[in-house]
Design an enzyme around this catalytic site. Structure first.
Site, PDB file in Angstrom:
ATOM      1  N   LEU A  15     -26.049  56.073  39.810  1.00 24.68           N
ATOM      2  CA  LEU A  15     -24.908  56.956  39.671  1.00 24.68           C
ATOM      3  C   LEU A  15     -23.592  56.270  40.012  1.00 24.68           C
ATOM      4  O   LEU A  15     -22.543  56.631  39.484  1.00 24.68           O
ATOM      5  CB  LEU A  15     -25.082  58.199  40.552  1.00 24.68           C
ATOM      6  CG  LEU A  15     -26.266  59.112  40.208  1.00 24.68           C
ATOM      7  CD1 LEU A  15     -26.348  60.258  41.203  1.00 24.68           C
ATOM      8  CD2 LEU A  15     -26.150  59.643  38.786  1.00 24.68           C
ATOM      9  N   GLY A  18     -20.241  51.610  45.851  1.00 24.06           N
ATOM     10  CA  GLY A  18     -18.986  51.344  46.544  1.00 24.06           C
ATOM     11  C   GLY A  18     -19.139  50.141  47.437  1.00 24.06           C
ATOM     12  O   GLY A  18     -20.124  49.399  47.350  1.00 24.06           O
ATOM     13  N   GLY A  21     -22.350  51.048  49.820  1.00 29.87           N
ATOM     14  CA  GLY A  21     -23.707  51.349  49.376  1.00 29.87           C
ATOM     15  C   GLY A  21     -23.781  51.705  47.910  1.00 29.87           C
ATOM     16  O   GLY A  21     -22.791  51.680  47.176  1.00 29.87           O
ATOM     17  N   ASP A 135     -11.806  60.803  56.184  1.00 28.67           N
ATOM     18  CA  ASP A 135     -11.687  60.068  54.921  1.00 28.67           C
ATOM     19  C   ASP A 135     -11.677  61.041  53.741  1.00 28.67           C
ATOM     20  O   ASP A 135     -12.275  60.780  52.703  1.00 28.67           O
ATOM     21  CB  ASP A 135     -12.822  59.053  54.782  1.00 28.67           C
ATOM     22  CG  ASP A 135     -12.539  58.010  53.689  1.00 28.67           C
ATOM     23  OD1 ASP A 135     -11.356  57.848  53.318  1.00 28.67           O
ATOM     24  OD2 ASP A 135     -13.493  57.371  53.208  1.00 28.67           O
TER      25      ASP A 135
END
Length: 358
Positions: A15, A18, A21, A135
């Site tokens: 999918l 980054g 991971g 974040d």
């Protein structure tokens, strides 16, 4: 694809990935039974041997599992594959990131505010359980559909601070969405999420952020250049993006209430009072003077109408009865009066007759 992880998860597709991971779509099976689709988030194998990165990954899983709101993607399990690389098992959500939606252009004002209210509610639930996301950004917001409406879920709690965690001066987050106190590495609390939501809402409405690089200050007004946006939205964004955290709303729940009180925040809409009296640095939230005047006018009209149609009330008791006899009561007395009149007439005639005869 086709890899089987721990004899339980059959990988279907990749999918995304980054710096920390890789995310895979998989099908879960157990004893030959198909249990449906899940999402596997793996640490990069080259980072898995670093203890600080492993702790961060485990903290993310624990933080997400601790939350009991449907607006956060559920984490079902935390495990290690055959090579000792940690991964977490999450629910599979059909939807797109808010970042993907913004790329297509500014989001209509009503939809932007609806999404922001949901995000604020999700973060309020996090804060209520002692978790600060730290974040928040459009790429960490998944927008799905439920019963035909947008439904928001938050992801990626890898930078979250959980109550009891030691304070860290390490720069954590995405600079574009970080509050000044984050950039400076000083103490931070839930208000860094309020700031990040302000940047995110601004981006939704304009298609771009309020600042360039690390510049901070009052955000440029958007009411005059984005069709349909009222000055109420500019006012809220100014508070959320205050450089001094003391100038921001005191809580994420207050942010949510302010958004909902705008009546959509679309130019021409009348704001309504919030559900609760949420307190900010400037004191209890109060409607604008024009709102108060309009509300008082409406109340006065209602009082006048009430006085017009209600009977007068005697102090200390029920309405005073009237001394006059009702028309219906008068009609009921006529037959009786007629009988009394006839008897009187006969009596008088008898007396007169006896006088004549005597």
């Amino acid at each position: 694809m086709g890899r089987v992880v721990n004899n339980r998860y059959v990988v279907l597709e990749r999918l995304g990935a980054g710096g920390f991971g890789t995310v895979l779509l998989a099908r879960q099976r157990l004893g030959g039974e198909d249990l449906g689709r899940v999402v596997l988030k793996f640490m990069h194998s080259e980072l898995a041997s670093d203890e600080s990165h492993r702790r961060r990954f485990i903290r993310e899983a624990r933080a997400a599992r601790a939350l009991s709101t449907s607006h956060v993607v559920k984490v079902f399990d935390l495990d290690f594959d055959e090579q000792g690389v940690p991964f977490m098992v999450m629910e599979h959500i059909q939807g797109r990131t808010l970042a993907d939606i913004i790329v297509e252009g500014p989001v209509p004002p009503q939809r932007s505010l609806d999404l922001a209210a949901q995000i604020a509610g999700a973060l309020a639930a996090c804060h209520g359980q002692g978790i600060v996301h730290r974040d928040l950004k459009p790429s960490n917001v998944i927008v799905g559909r439920e019963q035909g409406d947008d439904f928001v879920r938050l992801i990626d709690f890898g930078n979250a601070r959980v109550a009891g965690d030691a304070r860290s001066r390490t720069l954590i987050g995405t600079p574009r969405y970080m509050a000044p106190e984050q950039l400076e590495g000083i103490d931070e609390d839930e208000r860094v999420d309020i700031y990040a939501l302000g940047v995110t809402l601004y981006e939704c409405l304009c298609g771009e952020g309020p600042f360039r690089g690390n510049e901070r200050g009052a955000p440029p007004a958007i009411a005059g250049r984005v069709p349909g946006v009222s000055a109420l939205v500019d006012g809220l964004l100014g508070l959320m993006l205050a450089a001094d955290p003391a100038g921001r709303p005191a809580s994420m729940m207050e942010v949510r209430q302010r958004i909902l009180s705008m009546g959509g925040g679309v130019a021409g809409d009348q704001p309504t009072a919030p559900v609760d009296q949420a307190t900010s640095a400037g004191g209890p939230w109060q409607p604008a003077e024009a709102e108060v005047t309009a509300a008082q006018g409406t109340a006065a009209q209602g009082t006048a109408a009430q006085a017009k149609f209600e009977p007068p009330v005697v102090a200390g008791g029920p309405p005073a009865p009237s001394a006059a006899v009702a028309p219906s009561q008068r009609r009921g007395l006529w037959p009786l009066l007629t009988v009394f009149g006839a008897v009187a007439a006969l009596t008088t005639m008898a007396v007169v007759a006896s006088g004549w005869l005597g």
